[in-house]
Design a protein around this motif. Structure first.
Motif, mmCIF file in Angstrom:
data_model
loop_
_atom_site.group_PDB
_atom_site.id
_atom_site.type_symbol
_atom_site.label_atom_id
_atom_site.label_comp_id
_atom_site.label_asym_id
_atom_site.label_seq_id
_atom_site.Cartn_x
_atom_site.Cartn_y
_atom_site.Cartn_z
ATOM 1 N N HIS A 148 36.294 35.934 36.665
ATOM 2 C CA HIS A 148 35.104 35.473 36.551
ATOM 3 C C HIS A 148 35.305 33.917 36.321
ATOM 4 O O HIS A 148 36.359 33.642 35.711
ATOM 5 N N ASN A 197 35.305 36.990 43.611
ATOM 6 C CA ASN A 197 34.263 36.064 43.126
ATOM 7 C C ASN A 197 34.170 35.015 43.928
ATOM 8 O O ASN A 197 34.796 34.864 44.900
ATOM 9 N N SER A 257 39.868 42.065 37.542
ATOM 10 C CA SER A 257 38.425 41.463 37.449
ATOM 11 C C SER A 257 38.529 39.882 37.268
ATOM 12 O O SER A 257 39.556 39.392 36.740
ATOM 13 N N LEU A 310 32.117 36.394 27.780
ATOM 14 C CA LEU A 310 32.788 37.192 28.892
ATOM 15 C C LEU A 310 33.322 38.436 28.336
ATOM 16 O O LEU A 310 33.653 38.562 27.005
ATOM 17 N N GLN A 333 29.598 39.185 32.541
ATOM 18 C CA GLN A 333 29.342 37.722 32.051
ATOM 19 C C GLN A 333 28.014 37.507 31.689
ATOM 20 O O GLN A 333 27.018 37.535 32.446
#
Length: 992
Positions: free
Chosen positions: A569, A527, A567, A620, A614
């Motif tokens: 975000h 990200n 992962s 989320l 997202q």
């Protein structure tokens, strides 16, 4: 147009049904505890919570205390004579009372001890029964039909009321008591309800014959009304009115459950009812349920059992006691998490997730179970299991939506893409174009890019570029090497593979440049935030610039619960959310870490690689091995405030620390230097379960940083002498700058040789020594100047001493020889000549002995006491041959390692010689003994003989006695001579 209106009506109906369903469900996180977690058995008789929020449980075979992490057995002990089938009652002030067959015991939480406050005068096989408190008095029932009134502070019985109707009814299984309400208590006995007025001390109402209530639940809801769960053909909640004698059916609901119990409980400002295996929030009139309490996976909290008691802890969490399935703990403040999954093992193993907020759909691509479609209320609305022309289910690993509301997805092992219709009713193939032949989709996937017109679906090193307007799908193959994901950043594609980062263009996907980037054990997810790039790897999170210079790394040393990042975000507040093998955690811009786990309602702790999404409104979605969870980050509250920390164990040298107070109230412990092996355990208590909190500790005086410890586990130290402070802290995230919630001061006293006073003395001695050495150095020159003079003086003195010694000893003996020789020359009588010859022999021997002793003394500067005594033995030994008529005896011990100056040693030998010679020559002794012994501060030597002796008062001391005392005085010896005529002589020598 007509079709559109029909679709809209259909959609509104779905939404309305969902709204109704939402009203009927209230989701809570809960914990189940059974014998597997440490319960004595699955059937719990009673349960209450103490002032420290520890849970106490009674069983038919004992009592346990639960600190939120582990169960501890409470044995029979002073103050608690019985632990079988006990009842537990919590006073209004929070103190726990235990009802047993021998009376009532009170638990003193500060002293961690029991007090037997009411002793039953007669034994009984049933415990007493506490009914409640009224007018600040505890009311309890004992056998033989008596209500006893107990002072809640002094625990003395202030009144006893006889109730003849209840006499000897204790063993009757049909006797059920209600709570006390406004001075009234009701009970069921032999088919009837009775109401007793405690103020006027009599039964005021009696019902007709009724069927018995189910279970042991009676609630005095008002002065005239009684709530109970009825038995018979129609189960439900009834209300009995004592004044009118009427029965009202309040609540009925059909169920297939065979375990029937009912309980009412006030919680969160509402009435909660346990009914069969269901839990409901009830309306104010109790006639209907407003919502069923379920868990995050839409399952009943009680399971297949039913509740027999409900208790709220100090944070308003609920404990439910079941019939035969242990207990449940419902967390009052649960996190607003959603769960998308279906029942069955591996049916919800998520490989991708796509949230279509426009149609209220959440699509979950699974491993081997097709695509699951849910609405936002977590109801499954469609299960797409088969691809066209296939009989087995498929693995969907990437999904996006086109401009027509249709869904394009890839399937593991398939070279084509697939199209799911907007109605979810049909699936068709989509051809995939490639410069060469299209190749099959790989396992690890990532929705690399997604906007309204275009999407890039990544399956490892194969990319599927989707045109959302015409459904055209084009495939690109990157450099073939292992990779899990990628990042589209500022118009370029970044892929990590084989210890390097490759940068691609986004038109033909050709490599533009390469950056070395090793020691990650593999990058899984990516990200970006501004110019910084975040790489989630198997070694935590790397924050790098656009040239891949490492700016920061998050790992276990910075407080991460897990380093395997699946992962990542960012939310609107720039918090970084990460899925891992240990749940989901949030890293705030300040670096503070917050964690969500399975215990908070997550599908499991293990999540899957790049299975996240997202939505535009910030929600989320993270997918794992058992489904998908979603939440709005800003709605995740901080339930980690107002925590208490309790010490649950202290061991010293592997033995329980014995104290006259509970561990929780100990502020300081003082230990000896050999009691330095310490084991400490502590637990956090708050709105959440202890396992939800990060437990930190630091031994101030030893640890430089805060350390992390799982809840309830033991911390061990071996401490050197000193003062320490064991600091404890707990919160929802690791805090390197934490301020201790609780402290325990520990003092390890040093051994005396390390004590301050001993070190002070040593320091003073050292200073004195230094001063002495300096002074000695300052006087060294002066000493050197006079050294020669002193040496000459010492030599002269030594000559004079030796001369005096020879003169006094050998000279005297030589004069005696000369004198006796002259007498012998002129003596005519034979007897007289023999006597003179004898004296000559003595004198000659004395000369030889004296000369030997003088030479011996001059050999060394110092002699040990053993060597001195050996010289005495050598002197005495020949006398046995010279004087066969005299018995010589030497016995006793000498001081070990005692050294004597040669002058002192010589004088001791000389005194002994003089004493022995006097005994032989003048005393004519038959027995001479020399005895030595060691006293505390001196060496004692005694010479005794059985000779003629002398009268001390009427004798003038001769040279021998005078010389002995003179020699003793010169060397600081103490000589005492005592004698009596015909009793011998006693000579005592004390050598300090």
């Amino acid at each position: 147009m007509k079709l559109a209106r029909q679709f809209l009506v259909f959609l509104l109906m779905i939404l309305w049904c969902s709204f109704l369903q939402a009203q009927q469900k209230s989701r809570y996180n809960f914990y189940r505890y059974s014998v597997n977690e440490g319960l004595l058995q699955s059937t719990v008789l009673d349960l209450e919570v103490d002032q420290n929020n520890f849970c106490w449980l009674s069983f038919s075979n004992g009592i346990q205390r639960f600190d939120g992490n582990s169960f501890k057995i409470i044995p029979v002990q002073p103050g608690l004579p019985d632990d079988k089938n006990t009842g537990i009652y919590r006073q209004q002030n929070g103190i726990l009372l235990f009802e047993h067959t021998q009376g009532i015991s009170q638990f003193d939480i500060q002293k961690n001890a029991f007090h037997h406050v009411f002793i039953r005068p007669e034994k009984h096989n049933k415990p007493v029964k506490i009914l409640g408190e009224w007018n600040k008095i505890i009311v309890f029932y004992d056998k033989a039909g008596f209500f006893h009134f107990l002072n809640p502070d002094k625990y003395n019985v202030v009144k006893t009321i006889a109730v003849p109707l209840l006499a000897n009814q204790y063993a009757n299984g049909s006797l059920i008591f209600s709570n006390i309400k406004d001075g009234h208590v009701s009970f069921y006995l032999n088919g009837r309800f009775y109401q007793y007025d405690l103020a006027i001390e009599k039964i005021i109402y009696t019902s007709g014959v009724l069927l018995p209530p189910v279970g042991l639940y009676l609630e005095q809801s008002s002065k005239q009304e009684l709530l109970y769960f009825n038995s018979g053909n129609e189960y439900g909640l009834n209300k009995y009115n004592f004044r009118s004698g009427s029965i009202e059916a309040v609540f009925r609901q059909q169920t297939q459950q065979f375990n029937y119990r009912g309980i009412l409980f006030d919680w969160k400002g509402s009435r909660l009812m346990s009914y069969f295996n269901k839990l409901y929030f009830m309306s104010a009139d109790l006639k209907k349920d407003s919502a069923e309490l379920i868990n995050f996976k839409n399952k009943a909290i009680i399971g297949n059992s039913t509740a027999t008691k409900i208790v709220a802890d100090n944070f308003d969490n609920l404990y439910l006691v079941t019939i035969n399935d242990g207990i449940r703990k419902i967390i009052r403040n649960s996190y607003p998490l959603k769960f998308f999954g279906m029942e069955g093992d591996n049916n919800s193993y998520a490989l991708c997730v796509y949230a279509d907020k426009n149609t209220n759909r959440i699509l979950v691509g699974t491993k081997g179970n097709g695509i699951l479609v849910f609405d936002s209320l977590q109801n499954i609305v469609k299960h797409v299991q088969r691809l066209p022309g296939e009989q087995i289910s498929f693995t969907a690993n990437n999904i996006t939506r086109n401009t027509k509301g249709e869904y394009i997805f890839t399937v593991l092992g398939k070279s084509s893409a697939f199209l799911l219709s907007s109605s979810l009713l049909s699936v068709s193939k989509l051809p995939v174009s490639n410069t060469n032949n299209a190749e099959e989709a790989r396992y690890f996937s990532n929705l690399l890019y997604n906007d309204s017109l275009k999407a890039i679906l990544q399956t490892e090193f194969r990319l599927f570029v989707v045109n959302k307007q015409n459904n055209n799908v084009q495939q690109f193959n990157l450099k073939e090497s292992s990779t899990h994901g990628g990042l589209l950043h500022k118009g370029k594609l970044f892929i990590h593979s084989a210890n390097q980062v490759q940068v691609y263009d986004t038109s033909a996907f050709k490599v533009l440049k390469t950056f070395p980037f090793a020691n990650t054990s593999g990058v899984r997810c990516y990200n970006s935030n501004g110019n910084n790039i975040y790489l989630g790897s198997n070694k935590g999170i790397f924050v790098v610039d656009e040239n891949f210079n490492i700016l920061k790394q998050y790992n276990r040393s910075t407080g991460l619960p897990d380093e395997c990042i699946y992962s990542i975000h960012f939310d609107a507040q720039q918090n970084l959310w990460c899925s891992t093998n240990k749940g989901i955690f949030r890293i705030a811009p300040s670096g503070q870490i917050f964690q969500l786990t399975k215990e908070d309602g997550l599908q499991e702790n293990e999540f899957n690689n790049n299975v996240s999404y997202q939505s535009a409104d910030g929600e989320l979605y993270f997918g794992g091995v058992n489904g998908v969870n979603s939440f709005y980050p800003e709605k995740i509250p901080d339930y980690m405030v107002d925590l208490g920390v309790y010490i649950t164990g202290i061991k010293i040298n592997n033995q329980d620390f014995v104290a006259d107070t509970s561990y929780q109230y100990i502020k300081k412990i003082n230990l000896a230097h050999d009691e330095n092996s310490i084991a400490l355990a502590f637990i956090a208590s708050g709105e959440q379960n202890p396992q939800r909190y990060i437990h930190q500790y630091k031994m101030e005086g030893l640890d430089k940083e805060w350390l992390q410890q799982p809840a309830g586990e033991t911390v061990r130290y071996v401490l050197p002498p000193g003062d320490y402070v064991f600091k404890m802290y707990a919160s929802g995230s690791f805090d390197s700058k934490a301020v201790a919630i609780k402290e325990l001061h520990i003092k390890i006293n040093p051994p005396f040789w390390k004590a301050w006073w001993f070190l002070a003395l040593v320091s003073i001695a050292a200073v004195g020594l230094i001063v002495y050495l300096i002074n000695r150095y300052n006087h060294a020159r002066y000493q050197k100047k006079v050294a020669a003079l002193l040496m000459i003086q010492k030599v002269q003195e030594e000559r004079e001493r030796i001369s005096m010694e020879l003169h006094d000893s050998i000279g005297a003996y030589a004069n005696a020889v000369l004198y006796n020789t002259e007498l012998l020359q002129n003596e005519v009588q034979d007897s007289r000549r023999q006597s003179l010859m004898k004296d000559l022999r003595f004198a000659s021997k004395d000369i030889i002995t004296s000369l030997r002793e003088t030479i011996w003394a001059l050999k060394n500067e110092n002699y040990t006491a053993e060597e001195c005594m050996m010289r005495v033995r050598n002197f005495i030994h020949p006398f046995s041959r010279y004087y066969p008529g005299i018995n010589f005896k030497i016995e006793g011990e000498v001081p070990q390692q005692k050294e004597l100056h040669y002058g002192t040693a010589l004088n001791i030998v000389r005194i002994v010689q003089e004493a022995v010679n006097n005994a032989i020559k003048h005393g004519q002794a038959k027995n001479i003994s020399i005895k030595t012994r060691v006293a505390i501060a001196a060496w004692h030597m005694v010479i005794d003989d059985d000779g003629k002796g002398f009268d001390e008062k009427n004798i003038t001391p001769g040279n021998g006695i005078i010389n002995m005392k003179k020699r003793a005085e010169e060397k600081g010896l103490i000589v005492e001579i005592t004698s009596k005529p015909a009793e011998g002589t006693h000579v005592s020598i004390i050598i300090p």
